[in-house]
Design a protein around this motif. Structure first.
Motif, short mmCIF file in Angstrom:
data_model
loop_
_atom_site.label_atom_id
_atom_site.label_comp_id
_atom_site.label_asym_id
_atom_site.label_seq_id
_atom_site.Cartn_x
_atom_site.Cartn_y
_atom_site.Cartn_z
N TYR A 230 58.66 -42.33 -21.08
CA TYR A 230 58.27 -42.30 -19.68
C TYR A 230 57.54 -41.01 -19.30
CZ TYR A 230 61.66 -46.12 -18.88
OH TYR A 230 62.35 -47.30 -18.90
N GLY A 231 57.50 -40.03 -20.21
CA GLY A 231 57.06 -38.69 -19.85
C GLY A 231 55.57 -38.57 -19.58
N ASN A 232 55.24 -37.50 -18.90
CA ASN A 232 53.86 -37.14 -18.57
C ASN A 232 53.39 -36.06 -19.54
OD1 ASN A 232 53.85 -38.53 -15.70
ND2 ASN A 232 55.72 -37.33 -15.82
N SER A 233 52.06 -35.90 -19.68
CA SER A 233 51.58 -34.90 -20.62
C SER A 233 50.22 -34.35 -20.22
CB SER A 233 51.50 -35.48 -22.04
OG SER A 233 50.48 -36.46 -22.14
N GLY A 234 49.97 -33.12 -20.66
CA GLY A 234 48.69 -32.46 -20.44
C GLY A 234 48.64 -31.19 -21.25
#
Length: 357
Positions: A230-234
């Motif tokens: 479910y995580g976000n990334s950048g």
């Protein structure tokens, strides 16, 4: 109940969008909003806004009426925005970001009622506000420090936002904000991404600049990631990123977010830069980070600060952590005081009733 997915209308000559029929974007599924163990008090100004008498209702009671064009139009008008999309949870697929028009309304409040997901479909940022963007109308001669508009998102999910193609206003896979005030209450952020490398780009979910009078961004009872997948990334700030902005984060959960750049900031020779702040990346000068009743766990970095990266360039910022848990974050280095937190060793940090390990 069933989940309804509605695509944004597109010109006949345009390529069709790819539907991301992802259960993570279903308001009935996925991690709930907020830290289940968080019980810190919430200041009145950080709570939900009253939308009893909305200015715009997106939809006429049917899912087909809740298009992203309707969302884009509503946000451009501003005011209090709610949704009437039928009895079932709904995911509205966006093929372009909804943009705040700076002179339309002092308040822009988007309330999904706990039943709406706005999805960037893996192709576009979802929401944008910038008081210094002339295309959105300049309203003062001090756009970097003006009180309005004030943008609130509440009771809503942002999923699959993607700002990788953005260049001038990079970062912020789901939401990008400059100026006025911004807060998120009872929100969820799943699978949002921004550019994967670079020393000064970040915020897989949210990127913020220049808040009025250096007042804080409030993040309240919200979830970024929440569990594996479910995580976000950048490049930096897997969940959130900012320069010169203060944050007050209350009863919120950050997990499984990733800072995937490498080489740090400034970038090491031969590297593209980035990779700091698995959950949170704060850079700039005088700023504060206040973390209350929140959990930061199982976030990852390649460079520095697997949970938090907080670098006050003029050494004037400070951190306060109370009734929070920061554990099991992965990777990185440069933790002079507490594990997983990268900061100058002389940055004042006050930790009470918390676990950091």
């Amino acid at each position: 109940m069933m989940l309804t997915i509605v695509n944004c209308s597109k010109d006949s000559d345009s390529e069709p969008s790819i539907e991301v029929q992802n259960p993570l974007a279903n308001p009935e599924n996925g991690p709930a909003a907020g830290n289940p163990d968080g019980d810190s008090p919430i200041p009145a100004e950080a709570g939900t806004e009253d939308v009893t008498n909305p200015d715009t209702i997106v939809g006429d009671g049917t899912p087909e009426s809740c298009t992203c064009d309707a969302v884009v139009d509503a946000v451009a008008k501003g005011g209090k925005i709610t949704f009437d999309c039928g009895p079932d949870p709904i995911t509205i697929i966006m093929d372009k970001p909804a943009k705040v028009v700076n002179n339309a309304n002092e308040e822009v409040i988007i309330d999904g009622g706990g039943r709406v997901t706005l999805s960037g479909n893996g192709t576009t940022r979802i929401l944008y506000m910038n008081t210094c963007d002339p295309d959105q109308v300049w309203t003062t001669d001090h756009c970097q420090n003006q009180e309005y508009p004030r943008l609130t998102v509440q009771n809503i999910t942002f999923a699959d936002g993607n700002s990788i193609r953005e260049t001038e206003y990079d970062g912020g896979g789901a939401i990008w904000v400059r100026g006025g005030r911004f807060k998120a209450v009872n929100c969820r952020f799943f699978n949002n991404i921004c550019a994967s490398t670079g020393p000064d780009v970040g915020g897989g979910a949210i990127r913020v600049f220049s808040q009025y009078n250096n007042l804080p961004v409030y993040i309240v009872n919200s979830t970024f990631g929440g569990q594996d997948g479910y995580g976000n990334s950048g490049s930096n700030g897997g969940a959130i990123s900012s320069i010169g902005v203060s944050w007050t984060i209350i009863n919120s959960l950050f997990s499984h977010n990733k800072a995937i750049g490498n080489g740090g900031n400034p970038a090491e020779s031969g590297s593209p830069g980035g990779g700091s702040g698995g959950a949170i990346y704060n850079d700039g000068n005088t700023m504060t980070l206040t973390l209350l009743g929140s959990s930061i766990t199982q976030n990852e970095v390649n460079a520095y600060g697997s949970s938090l990266f907080f670098v006050s360039n003029d050494h004037s910022g400070n951190i306060k952590i109370d009734h929070s848990t920061i554990t099991n974050n992965i990777g990185g280095s440069w933790y002079p005081v507490y594990p997983s937190i990268s900061m100058h060793s002389d940055t004042p940090i006050e930790v009470t009733n918390s676990v950091i390990e």
